[in-house]
Design a protein around this motif. Structure first.
Motif, PDB file in Angstrom:
ATOM      1  N   THR A 162     -57.051 -19.146 -22.985  1.00  0.00           N
ATOM      2  CA  THR A 162     -57.247 -18.262 -24.135  1.00  0.00           C
ATOM      3  C   THR A 162     -56.442 -18.785 -25.307  1.00  0.00           C
ATOM      4  O   THR A 162     -56.891 -18.656 -26.509  1.00  0.00           O
ATOM      5  CB  THR A 162     -56.611 -16.995 -23.723  1.00  0.00           C
ATOM      6  OG1 THR A 162     -55.691 -16.952 -23.221  1.00  0.00           O
ATOM      7  CG2 THR A 162     -57.724 -16.297 -22.726  1.00  0.00           C
TER       8      THR A 162
ATOM      9  N   SER B 293     -70.024 -20.157 -19.161  1.00  0.00           N
ATOM     10  CA  SER B 293     -68.599 -19.806 -19.117  1.00  0.00           C
ATOM     11  C   SER B 293     -68.046 -20.810 -18.008  1.00  0.00           C
ATOM     12  O   SER B 293     -68.681 -21.510 -17.131  1.00  0.00           O
ATOM     13  CB  SER B 293     -68.589 -18.441 -18.535  1.00  0.00           C
ATOM     14  OG  SER B 293     -69.128 -17.721 -19.619  1.00  0.00           O
TER      15      SER B 293
ATOM     16  N   ASP C 296     -63.297 -13.102 -20.531  1.00  0.00           N
ATOM     17  CA  ASP C 296     -64.600 -12.027 -20.500  1.00  0.00           C
ATOM     18  C   ASP C 296     -64.213 -11.110 -19.193  1.00  0.00           C
ATOM     19  O   ASP C 296     -64.737  -9.973 -19.200  1.00  0.00           O
ATOM     20  CB  ASP C 296     -65.733 -12.663 -19.969  1.00  0.00           C
ATOM     21  CG  ASP C 296     -65.954 -13.707 -21.318  1.00  0.00           C
ATOM     22  OD1 ASP C 296     -66.098 -13.328 -22.323  1.00  0.00           O
ATOM     23  OD2 ASP C 296     -66.423 -14.810 -20.976  1.00  0.00           O
ATOM     24  N   PHE C 297     -63.505 -11.532 -18.198  1.00  0.00           N
ATOM     25  CA  PHE C 297     -63.250 -10.842 -16.978  1.00  0.00           C
ATOM     26  C   PHE C 297     -62.248 -11.420 -16.085  1.00  0.00           C
ATOM     27  O   PHE C 297     -62.002 -12.614 -15.805  1.00  0.00           O
ATOM     28  CB  PHE C 297     -64.742 -11.015 -16.050  1.00  0.00           C
ATOM     29  CG  PHE C 297     -65.090 -10.343 -15.011  1.00  0.00           C
ATOM     30  CD1 PHE C 297     -65.428  -8.831 -15.071  1.00  0.00           C
ATOM     31  CD2 PHE C 297     -64.790 -10.700 -13.782  1.00  0.00           C
ATOM     32  CE1 PHE C 297     -65.569  -8.079 -13.778  1.00  0.00           C
ATOM     33  CE2 PHE C 297     -65.054  -9.956 -12.512  1.00  0.00           C
ATOM     34  CZ  PHE C 297     -65.412  -8.689 -12.567  1.00  0.00           C
ATOM     35  N   ASP C 298     -61.349 -10.441 -15.343  1.00  0.00           N
ATOM     36  CA  ASP C 298     -60.558 -10.728 -14.563  1.00  0.00           C
ATOM     37  C   ASP C 298     -60.302  -9.544 -13.621  1.00  0.00           C
ATOM     38  O   ASP C 298     -59.473  -8.612 -14.017  1.00  0.00           O
ATOM     39  CB  ASP C 298     -59.027 -10.921 -15.451  1.00  0.00           C
ATOM     40  CG  ASP C 298     -57.881 -11.463 -14.720  1.00  0.00           C
ATOM     41  OD1 ASP C 298     -57.797 -11.418 -13.367  1.00  0.00           O
ATOM     42  OD2 ASP C 298     -56.778 -11.776 -15.141  1.00  0.00           O
TER      43      ASP C 298
ATOM     44  N   ASN D 123     -62.603 -16.933 -24.712  1.00  0.00           N
ATOM     45  CA  ASN D 123     -62.718 -15.634 -24.685  1.00  0.00           C
ATOM     46  C   ASN D 123     -62.500 -15.091 -23.153  1.00  0.00           C
ATOM     47  O   ASN D 123     -63.150 -15.789 -22.124  1.00  0.00           O
ATOM     48  CB  ASN D 123     -63.785 -14.876 -25.217  1.00  0.00           C
ATOM     49  CG  ASN D 123     -63.886 -13.471 -25.090  1.00  0.00           C
ATOM     50  OD1 ASN D 123     -62.928 -12.855 -25.648  1.00  0.00           O
ATOM     51  ND2 ASN D 123     -64.564 -12.675 -24.209  1.00  0.00           N
TER      52      ASN D 123
ATOM     53  N   GLN E 231     -63.095 -15.075 -15.610  1.00  0.00           N
ATOM     54  CA  GLN E 231     -64.410 -15.959 -16.229  1.00  0.00           C
ATOM     55  C   GLN E 231     -63.686 -15.774 -17.884  1.00  0.00           C
ATOM     56  O   GLN E 231     -63.432 -14.957 -18.481  1.00  0.00           O
ATOM     57  CB  GLN E 231     -65.646 -15.007 -16.272  1.00  0.00           C
ATOM     58  CG  GLN E 231     -66.724 -15.709 -16.909  1.00  0.00           C
ATOM     59  CD  GLN E 231     -68.273 -15.041 -16.568  1.00  0.00           C
ATOM     60  OE1 GLN E 231     -68.341 -14.314 -15.746  1.00  0.00           O
ATOM     61  NE2 GLN E 231     -68.964 -15.029 -17.734  1.00  0.00           N
ATOM     62  N   LEU E 232     -64.052 -17.223 -18.371  1.00  0.00           N
ATOM     63  CA  LEU E 232     -63.474 -17.424 -19.713  1.00  0.00           C
ATOM     64  C   LEU E 232     -64.963 -18.062 -20.462  1.00  0.00           C
ATOM     65  O   LEU E 232     -65.582 -19.097 -19.601  1.00  0.00           O
ATOM     66  CB  LEU E 232     -62.383 -18.240 -19.625  1.00  0.00           C
ATOM     67  CG  LEU E 232     -60.933 -17.689 -19.178  1.00  0.00           C
ATOM     68  CD1 LEU E 232     -60.601 -18.776 -18.099  1.00  0.00           C
ATOM     69  CD2 LEU E 232     -60.043 -17.063 -19.802  1.00  0.00           C
ATOM     70  N   THR E 233     -65.255 -17.838 -21.712  1.00  0.00           N
ATOM     71  CA  THR E 233     -65.926 -18.617 -22.322  1.00  0.00           C
ATOM     72  C   THR E 233     -65.889 -19.051 -23.820  1.00  0.00           C
ATOM     73  O   THR E 233     -65.159 -18.439 -24.430  1.00  0.00           O
ATOM     74  CB  THR E 233     -67.151 -17.503 -22.511  1.00  0.00           C
ATOM     75  OG1 THR E 233     -67.598 -16.837 -21.521  1.00  0.00           O
ATOM     76  CG2 THR E 233     -68.553 -18.018 -23.289  1.00  0.00           C
TER      77      THR E 233
ATOM     78  N   CYS F 245     -65.046 -20.284 -14.825  1.00  0.00           N
ATOM     79  CA  CYS F 245     -64.410 -19.287 -14.034  1.00  0.00           C
ATOM     80  C   CYS F 245     -63.088 -20.170 -13.194  1.00  0.00           C
ATOM     81  O   CYS F 245     -63.272 -21.361 -12.907  1.00  0.00           O
ATOM     82  CB  CYS F 245     -65.160 -18.673 -12.848  1.00  0.00           C
ATOM     83  SG  CYS F 245     -65.868 -19.538 -11.517  1.00  0.00           S
TER      84      CYS F 245
ATOM     85  N   LYS G  64     -55.197 -19.365 -17.301  1.00  0.00           N
ATOM     86  CA  LYS G  64     -55.681 -18.286 -18.096  1.00  0.00           C
ATOM     87  C   LYS G  64     -55.149 -18.328 -19.307  1.00  0.00           C
ATOM     88  O   LYS G  64     -56.023 -18.347 -20.859  1.00  0.00           O
ATOM     89  CB  LYS G  64     -55.623 -16.768 -17.761  1.00  0.00           C
ATOM     90  CG  LYS G  64     -56.411 -15.664 -18.385  1.00  0.00           C
ATOM     91  CD  LYS G  64     -56.369 -14.543 -17.752  1.00  0.00           C
ATOM     92  CE  LYS G  64     -56.851 -13.316 -18.625  1.00  0.00           C
ATOM     93  NZ  LYS G  64     -56.967 -12.171 -18.059  1.00  0.00           N
TER      94      LYS G  64
END
Length: 122
Positions: free
Chosen positions: A23, A52, A30-32, A28, A43-45, A54, A19
């Motif tokens: 980043t 995205s 988005d969700f963890d 970005n 989730q990263l975009t 994951c 992660k």
């Protein structure tokens, strides 16, 4: 009916390290969350992407570092190369491969990425 690729699992050994890596290069976060015991879903975009990635625990049985051929398309391969190097990522110098300019890099687990600048089709 549309079929949209919106999420691709990337297998990693250390979720926090991965992660931080993604980043650091501009994705970005988005969700963890850990919706259930034994599962952590991150989730990263990439900037501007409709798709995205994951990472996490309990989301894929693929071996960490086994992904090859993930590709993103950018406006400037040279700018991304410079961004990657500035972030401490080993990336290949930009190369013209005929169907675009490319730089390549891998995440800390060895998952391999290609970055393509499409040729000007004027």
């Amino acid at each position: 009916m549309d079929w949209k690729i919106e999420l691709v699992a990337i297998p990693v050994t250390d979720v926090d390290r991965a992660k931080d890596f993604y980043t650091k290069i501009g994705f970005n976060a988005d969700f963890d969350e850990s919706p259930t015991e034994g599962i952590r879903f991150v989730q990263l975009t990439p900037p501007g992407s409709a798709c995205s990635i994951c990472i996490g625990t309990g989301i894929t049985e693929a071996a960490p570092g086994s992904v090859e051929g993930m590709q993103v398309v950018v406006a400037s391969a040279e700018a991304v190369y410079e961004q990657l190097v500035a972030a401490g990522v080993e990336a290949t110098p930009v190369k013209d491969m005929g169907w675009g300019l490319f730089t390549f890099f891998a995440d800390p687990d060895g998952n391999k990425w290609a970055v393509q600048e499409l040729p000007n089709r004027g």
